[in-house]
Write an enzyme that holds these catalytic residues in place. Sequence first.
Site, PDB file in Angstrom:
ATOM      1  N   CYS A 104      31.515 109.258 -12.454  1.00 54.82           N
ATOM      2  CA  CYS A 104      32.480 110.312 -12.759  1.00 54.82           C
ATOM      3  C   CYS A 104      32.468 111.373 -11.647  1.00 54.82           C
ATOM      4  O   CYS A 104      32.214 111.071 -10.484  1.00 54.82           O
ATOM      5  CB  CYS A 104      32.196 110.930 -14.132  1.00 54.82           C
ATOM      6  SG  CYS A 104      33.607 111.845 -14.818  1.00 54.82           S
ATOM      7  N   ASP A 146      28.292 116.597 -19.719  1.00 53.44           N
ATOM      8  CA  ASP A 146      29.206 117.435 -20.491  1.00 53.44           C
ATOM      9  C   ASP A 146      28.400 118.378 -21.366  1.00 53.44           C
ATOM     10  O   ASP A 146      28.719 119.554 -21.487  1.00 53.44           O
ATOM     11  CB  ASP A 146      30.121 116.556 -21.350  1.00 53.44           C
ATOM     12  CG  ASP A 146      31.147 117.373 -22.110  1.00 53.44           C
ATOM     13  OD1 ASP A 146      32.092 117.858 -21.473  1.00 53.44           O
ATOM     14  OD2 ASP A 146      30.982 117.553 -23.334  1.00 53.44           O
ATOM     15  N   ARG A 159      39.791 127.394 -17.664  1.00 54.64           N
ATOM     16  CA  ARG A 159      39.134 126.129 -17.997  1.00 54.64           C
ATOM     17  C   ARG A 159      37.909 125.934 -17.119  1.00 54.64           C
ATOM     18  O   ARG A 159      37.724 126.641 -16.129  1.00 54.64           O
ATOM     19  CB  ARG A 159      40.098 124.959 -17.841  1.00 54.64           C
ATOM     20  CG  ARG A 159      40.558 124.717 -16.406  1.00 54.64           C
ATOM     21  CD  ARG A 159      41.432 123.480 -16.331  1.00 54.64           C
ATOM     22  NE  ARG A 159      42.718 123.668 -16.996  1.00 54.64           N
ATOM     23  CZ  ARG A 159      43.555 122.677 -17.289  1.00 54.64           C
ATOM     24  NH1 ARG A 159      43.225 121.435 -17.008  1.00 54.64           N
ATOM     25  NH2 ARG A 159      44.714 122.938 -17.853  1.00 54.64           N
ATOM     26  N   GLY A 160      37.099 124.953 -17.479  1.00 54.75           N
ATOM     27  CA  GLY A 160      35.850 124.706 -16.770  1.00 54.75           C
ATOM     28  C   GLY A 160      34.732 125.460 -17.453  1.00 54.75           C
ATOM     29  O   GLY A 160      34.869 126.634 -17.810  1.00 54.75           O
ATOM     30  N   ALA A 161      33.596 124.791 -17.654  1.00 54.63           N
ATOM     31  CA  ALA A 161      32.499 125.359 -18.435  1.00 54.63           C
ATOM     32  C   ALA A 161      32.036 126.713 -17.916  1.00 54.63           C
ATOM     33  O   ALA A 161      31.887 127.677 -18.679  1.00 54.63           O
ATOM     34  CB  ALA A 161      31.327 124.376 -18.456  1.00 54.63           C
ATOM     35  N   ALA A 162      31.794 126.807 -16.610  1.00 55.15           N
ATOM     36  CA  ALA A 162      31.277 128.052 -16.054  1.00 55.15           C
ATOM     37  C   ALA A 162      32.312 129.165 -16.129  1.00 55.15           C
ATOM     38  O   ALA A 162      31.984 130.315 -16.453  1.00 55.15           O
ATOM     39  CB  ALA A 162      30.842 127.828 -14.606  1.00 55.15           C
TER      40      ALA A 162
END
Length: 318
Positions: free
Chosen positions: A131, A200, A23-26
């Site tokens: 956030c 995001d 998980r996580g964008a990078a």
Amino acid sequence: MADYDLADPLEETAEAIATMEVRGAATIAGEAADALATQARETDAADPEAFRATMRAAARRLRETRPTAVSLPNALRYVLQRMAGDDVETLRESVVRAAAEFDRRLERAQEDLGQIGANRLQDGDTIMTHCHSTDALACVEAALEQGKEIDAIVKETRPRKQGHITAERLRELGVPVTLIVDSAARRYLDEVDHVLVGADSIAADGSVINKIGTSGLAVNARERGVPIMTAAQTIKLHPETLTGHTVEIEMRDEAEVIDAETRADIGEIAVENPAFDVTPPRYMDAIVTESGQFPPESIVTLMRELFGEGADEPWAES
């Protein structure tokens, strides 16, 4: 639809992304690029046409794991659009090389972004955050490394209170923190020199899709004359929006907002819990990426340079 012999490591990566073990964008983007490189190394395609078809199939397998993710298709685009050659070996080398280039870019992205963002912060500045964004924090960390003193006013960011994570990380960095409820933001903007948020995803027109509440904060900051910047790696760019694609706003479980017992006590009500909102580019002063800082309206140039035209799906069957 033809069947293709996909490598076991690629299938394992696809499953890990689908189950959110990865998980996580990078992290998702890096794993996807590496999986394509592995597929290129292990495929026994006999001719260039078969090789290209196999690589497209591998990319489709990865793409379907997280249909709404932004960084995943960006990784696939970056690698496949650089696949070139008239024979299998040349094609193989181009894919492996493109994946390695993407990985190197990814590895240094946050540090490079942080250095660029830090240049917008001055010694003695007070920032306001919303956030939790590791990209935004990278700018603060770089500013501290430059010897600047930074204070922070941190919005707690309901309903999940990710601002608490930001407050904890900033304290670990030695930054004085004042935690406030979201509705107090406008009151404290007079004490703020810079608003710093993450993203995001970012649309082609420079609109910033980020945690719900970002848009209202940006409007208030503009009214108060406080500059606001988005810190986001280029894997957060959303090429599909070049062709008019609308970014879907996730609606999360109402239990994050109100527990069942309280809801029953109140009576019949509707509860909505949108995860994100959209900040129009006119309210954002700059988008800071590892490739530089951009006026929001100019981000489209970088998007096209990295990922091509938004309608392109290099993984599609030919």
